[in-house]
Design a protein around this motif. Structure first.
Motif, PDB file in Angstrom:
ATOM      1  N   LEU A 135       0.827  -1.202   0.000  1.00 60.06           N
ATOM      2  CA  LEU A 135       0.000   0.000   0.000  1.00 60.06           C
ATOM      3  C   LEU A 135       0.865   1.258   0.000  1.00 60.06           C
ATOM      4  CD1 LEU A 135      -2.863  -0.962   2.503  1.00 60.06           C
ATOM      5  CD2 LEU A 135      -2.912  -1.020  -0.007  1.00 60.06           C
ATOM      6  N   ALA A 136       1.991   1.210   0.671  1.00 60.78           N
ATOM      7  CA  ALA A 136       2.896   2.369   0.713  1.00 60.78           C
ATOM      8  C   ALA A 136       3.427   2.715  -0.669  1.00 60.78           C
ATOM      9  CB  ALA A 136       4.054   2.089   1.671  1.00 60.78           C
ATOM     10  N   ASP A 137       3.519   1.725  -1.551  1.00 61.78           N
ATOM     11  CA  ASP A 137       4.021   1.967  -2.912  1.00 61.78           C
ATOM     12  C   ASP A 137       3.042   2.787  -3.751  1.00 61.78           C
ATOM     13  OD1 ASP A 137       6.314   0.508  -2.364  1.00 61.78           O
ATOM     14  OD2 ASP A 137       5.442  -1.378  -3.072  1.00 61.78           O
ATOM     15  N   LEU A 138       1.833   2.991  -3.247  1.00 63.11           N
ATOM     16  CA  LEU A 138       0.837   3.759  -3.991  1.00 63.11           C
ATOM     17  C   LEU A 138       1.073   5.264  -3.882  1.00 63.11           C
ATOM     18  CD1 LEU A 138      -2.437   1.804  -3.074  1.00 63.11           C
ATOM     19  CD2 LEU A 138      -1.100   1.676  -5.186  1.00 63.11           C
ATOM     20  N   LYS A 139       1.940   5.691  -2.998  1.00 65.07           N
ATOM     21  CA  LYS A 139       2.223   7.118  -2.847  1.00 65.07           C
ATOM     22  C   LYS A 139       2.784   7.685  -4.146  1.00 65.07           C
ATOM     23  CE  LYS A 139       2.925   6.995   2.156  1.00 65.07           C
ATOM     24  NZ  LYS A 139       3.840   7.280   3.293  1.00 65.07           N
ATOM     25  N   GLY A 140       2.201   8.791  -4.586  1.00 66.48           N
ATOM     26  CA  GLY A 140       2.644   9.427  -5.822  1.00 66.48           C
ATOM     27  C   GLY A 140       2.050   8.812  -7.079  1.00 66.48           C
ATOM     28  N   GLY A 165      -1.369   4.232   7.209  1.00 69.21           N
ATOM     29  CA  GLY A 165      -0.611   5.476   7.144  1.00 69.21           C
ATOM     30  C   GLY A 165      -0.544   6.100   5.771  1.00 69.21           C
ATOM     31  N   VAL A 166      -1.471   5.705   4.897  1.00 65.22           N
ATOM     32  CA  VAL A 166      -1.516   6.269   3.535  1.00 65.22           C
ATOM     33  C   VAL A 166      -2.821   7.046   3.394  1.00 65.22           C
ATOM     34  CG1 VAL A 166      -1.496   5.780   1.062  1.00 65.22           C
ATOM     35  CG2 VAL A 166      -0.180   4.329   2.638  1.00 65.22           C
ATOM     36  N   ASP A 167      -2.708   8.357   3.159  1.00 61.45           N
ATOM     37  CA  ASP A 167      -3.879   9.215   2.984  1.00 61.45           C
ATOM     38  C   ASP A 167      -4.083   9.457   1.486  1.00 61.45           C
ATOM     39  OD1 ASP A 167      -5.726  11.277   2.725  1.00 61.45           O
ATOM     40  OD2 ASP A 167      -5.022  12.325   4.515  1.00 61.45           O
ATOM     41  N   PRO A 168      -5.122   8.884   0.889  1.00 62.12           N
ATOM     42  CA  PRO A 168      -5.311   9.036  -0.559  1.00 62.12           C
ATOM     43  C   PRO A 168      -5.328  10.485  -1.023  1.00 62.12           C
ATOM     44  CG  PRO A 168      -6.818   7.393   0.299  1.00 62.12           C
ATOM     45  CD  PRO A 168      -6.176   8.043   1.483  1.00 62.12           C
ATOM     46  N   ASP A 169      -5.960  11.361  -0.266  1.00 60.95           N
ATOM     47  CA  ASP A 169      -6.075  12.757  -0.697  1.00 60.95           C
ATOM     48  C   ASP A 169      -4.753  13.500  -0.621  1.00 60.95           C
ATOM     49  OD1 ASP A 169      -8.833  12.426  -1.121  1.00 60.95           O
ATOM     50  OD2 ASP A 169      -9.241  12.786   0.996  1.00 60.95           O
ATOM     51  N   ARG A 170      -3.897  13.053   0.249  1.00 62.23           N
ATOM     52  CA  ARG A 170      -2.594  13.718   0.409  1.00 62.23           C
ATOM     53  C   ARG A 170      -1.476  13.003  -0.346  1.00 62.23           C
ATOM     54  NH1 ARG A 170      -1.192  12.817   5.990  1.00 62.23           N
ATOM     55  NH2 ARG A 170      -0.160  10.949   5.161  1.00 62.23           N
ATOM     56  N   ASP A 171      -1.522  11.667  -0.353  1.00 60.13           N
ATOM     57  CA  ASP A 171      -0.376  10.892  -0.840  1.00 60.13           C
ATOM     58  C   ASP A 171      -0.478  10.436  -2.293  1.00 60.13           C
ATOM     59  OD1 ASP A 171       0.913  11.071   1.640  1.00 60.13           O
ATOM     60  OD2 ASP A 171      -0.161   9.315   2.411  1.00 60.13           O
ATOM     61  N   GLN A 194      -2.463   3.515 -12.132  1.00 58.97           N
ATOM     62  CA  GLN A 194      -1.468   2.491 -11.786  1.00 58.97           C
ATOM     63  C   GLN A 194      -2.024   1.419 -10.843  1.00 58.97           C
ATOM     64  OE1 GLN A 194      -0.005   6.095 -11.559  1.00 58.97           O
ATOM     65  NE2 GLN A 194      -0.137   5.474 -13.705  1.00 58.97           N
ATOM     66  N   ALA A 195      -3.139   1.732 -10.179  1.00 54.24           N
ATOM     67  CA  ALA A 195      -3.712   0.751  -9.250  1.00 54.24           C
ATOM     68  C   ALA A 195      -5.178   1.080  -9.026  1.00 54.24           C
ATOM     69  CB  ALA A 195      -2.954   0.744  -7.929  1.00 54.24           C
ATOM     70  N   GLY A 196      -5.896   0.105  -8.468  1.00 61.94           N
ATOM     71  CA  GLY A 196      -7.309   0.308  -8.182  1.00 61.94           C
ATOM     72  C   GLY A 196      -7.771  -0.602  -7.063  1.00 61.94           C
ATOM     73  N   ALA A 197      -8.853  -0.212  -6.413  1.00 65.21           N
ATOM     74  CA  ALA A 197      -9.436  -1.007  -5.321  1.00 65.21           C
ATOM     75  C   ALA A 197     -10.846  -1.411  -5.704  1.00 65.21           C
ATOM     76  CB  ALA A 197      -9.452  -0.196  -4.029  1.00 65.21           C
ATOM     77  N   ASP A 215      -2.128 -12.503 -15.634  1.00 63.87           N
ATOM     78  CA  ASP A 215      -0.667 -12.501 -15.663  1.00 63.87           C
ATOM     79  C   ASP A 215      -0.114 -11.077 -15.685  1.00 63.87           C
ATOM     80  OD1 ASP A 215      -0.414 -15.276 -15.666  1.00 63.87           O
ATOM     81  OD2 ASP A 215      -0.629 -15.380 -17.851  1.00 63.87           O
ATOM     82  N   LYS A 216      -0.960 -10.150 -16.122  1.00 65.22           N
ATOM     83  CA  LYS A 216      -0.535  -8.742 -16.193  1.00 65.22           C
ATOM     84  C   LYS A 216      -1.109  -7.911 -15.050  1.00 65.22           C
ATOM     85  CE  LYS A 216       0.075  -8.668 -21.214  1.00 65.22           C
ATOM     86  NZ  LYS A 216      -0.379  -8.052 -22.508  1.00 65.22           N
ATOM     87  N   VAL A 217      -2.375  -8.129 -14.748  1.00 67.91           N
ATOM     88  CA  VAL A 217      -3.019  -7.395 -13.658  1.00 67.91           C
ATOM     89  C   VAL A 217      -3.122  -8.326 -12.454  1.00 67.91           C
ATOM     90  CG1 VAL A 217      -5.059  -6.109 -12.919  1.00 67.91           C
ATOM     91  CG2 VAL A 217      -4.358  -6.058 -15.330  1.00 67.91           C
ATOM     92  N   LYS A 218      -2.534  -7.914 -11.343  1.00 63.00           N
ATOM     93  CA  LYS A 218      -2.453  -8.804 -10.178  1.00 63.00           C
ATOM     94  C   LYS A 218      -2.961  -8.123  -8.912  1.00 63.00           C
ATOM     95  CE  LYS A 218       1.644 -11.290 -11.894  1.00 63.00           C
ATOM     96  NZ  LYS A 218       0.977 -12.580 -12.053  1.00 63.00           N
ATOM     97  N   VAL A 219      -3.401  -8.953  -7.969  1.00 60.90           N
ATOM     98  CA  VAL A 219      -3.758  -8.467  -6.638  1.00 60.90           C
ATOM     99  C   VAL A 219      -2.474  -8.348  -5.821  1.00 60.90           C
ATOM    100  CG1 VAL A 219      -4.917  -9.037  -4.470  1.00 60.90           C
ATOM    101  CG2 VAL A 219      -6.057  -9.484  -6.655  1.00 60.90           C
ATOM    102  N   PHE A 220      -2.254  -7.161  -5.217  1.00 59.66           N
ATOM    103  CA  PHE A 220      -1.072  -7.017  -4.367  1.00 59.66           C
ATOM    104  C   PHE A 220      -1.441  -6.794  -2.895  1.00 59.66           C
ATOM    105  CE2 PHE A 220      -2.058  -2.687  -5.583  1.00 59.66           C
ATOM    106  CZ  PHE A 220      -1.808  -1.940  -4.442  1.00 59.66           C
ATOM    107  N   TYR A 221      -2.746  -6.583  -2.626  1.00 55.98           N
ATOM    108  CA  TYR A 221      -3.176  -6.448  -1.229  1.00 55.98           C
ATOM    109  C   TYR A 221      -4.646  -6.819  -1.108  1.00 55.98           C
ATOM    110  CZ  TYR A 221      -4.217  -4.470   3.372  1.00 55.98           C
ATOM    111  OH  TYR A 221      -4.604  -4.314   4.672  1.00 55.98           O
TER     112      TYR A 221
END
Length: 292
Positions: A135-140, A165-171, A194-197, A215-221
């Motif tokens: 989730l931290a990799d979603l920053k930026g 500790g990741v704020d979507p509106d800020r990070d 780059q990602a979606g929930a 194989d291209k789109v994967k679940v990471f969390y």
């Protein structure tokens, strides 16, 4: 000539009037329910919602003895509004839309049943970027949710992001709202974000039906579990009809062809009873995120 007793005549008229009023009161709900109007939050494409609704509509007609009509709505807010204003009688809500409708109606919403799966529902975060692993990799990054009023496509993913500790509106570089779970998958697969929930159930369906290249789109969390979807009615629905409707839903079984078809389309093992208290956690999450 015997004169009529005015007191007796008045009593007779009063009794007859009371009987008529009672009959009208009893008949009114029955007449009002000659058509059972059903809607659902548009968390998938309209064609898919209609396909899922058709066999359930036929089943309920046979069990309730009334005409059942599926009434599609344009967005989540419209699903809430049509239920609160009693333009529909039965609604398929996510946990958050149930909470919104219950708050808007002053506690007049009654959740009847939920899928067994909804007692421990989850969301997934997906990406086609191999550099994103946490989730931290979603920053930026550009990240898509579903509808703003979606439980599994926005509220609960946002809640778990904040806990991490990741704020979507800020990070995030950009927060997008696709409007539906399948649209979120498309946005990630096409590189628009780059990602979606999204809802784990829709993701699993897309993978099983090979509608996404896993194989291209994967679940990471995958999130921890929470209560989600339910079928809700208004508290002013006659109790007898409410009970009959609940029993019809609870009776659905994969042991017969009709039940199997309906439950598979609903992505359910079976339906189980639910209650408003099950959604207190979602209400707390919504208030914490200033979404309610």
């Amino acid at each position: 000539m015997t004169m009529p007793d005015p007191t007796r005549s008045s009593l007779v008229r009063g009794f007859a009037g009371a009987l008529l009023a009672a009959a009208c009161t009893w008949l009114a709900p029955v007449q009002a329910q000659q058509v059972l109007r059903v809607t659902a939050i548009p968390d998938e494409a309209p064609t898919e919602l209609a396909r899922k609704a058709a066999p359930l509509v036929r089943y309920l007609e046979s069990k309730l003895g009334v005409r059942v009509e599926f009434t599609p709505v344009t967005d989540y807010a419209a699903a809430v509004e049509t239920m609160v204003s009693r333009k529909v009688d039965l609604a398929w809500f996510g946990g958050f839309t149930f909470v919104q409708a219950n708050a808007r109606s002053g506690g007049k919403m009654i959740p009847l049943v939920q899928r067994e799966e909804d007692e421990r529902f989850r969301s997934v975060f997906i990406t086609a970027d191999p550099a994103i692993k946490t989730l931290a990799d979603l920053k930026g990054k550009d990240v898509s949710f579903g509808s703003q009023s979606s439980t599994s496509g926005h509220l609960m993913p946002r809640s778990f992001l904040l806990q991490a500790g990741v704020d979507p509106d800020r990070d995030f570089r950009r927060v997008a709202f696709s409007g539906a779970h399948d649209a979120t998958i498309a946005a990630v697969a096409s590189g628009k974000v780059q990602a979606g929930a999204l809802n784990i159930s829709v993701w699993d369906k897309f993978v099983a039906e090979k509608k996404v290249d896993a194989d291209k789109v994967k679940v990471f969390y995958t999130t921890p579990p929470y209560y989600d979807y339910n079928w809700t009615v208004h508290a002013e629905m006659p109790a007898a009809l409410r009970e009959k409707l609940a029993q019809a839903m609870l009776a659905l079984s994969r042991d017969n062809p009709e039940g199997k078809e309906i439950l598979e389309l609903q992505r359910a093992t079976r339906f189980v009873p639910t209650k408003a208290d099950n959604y207190k956690g979602i209400e707390a999450a919504a208030r914490s995120a200033s979404l309610l």
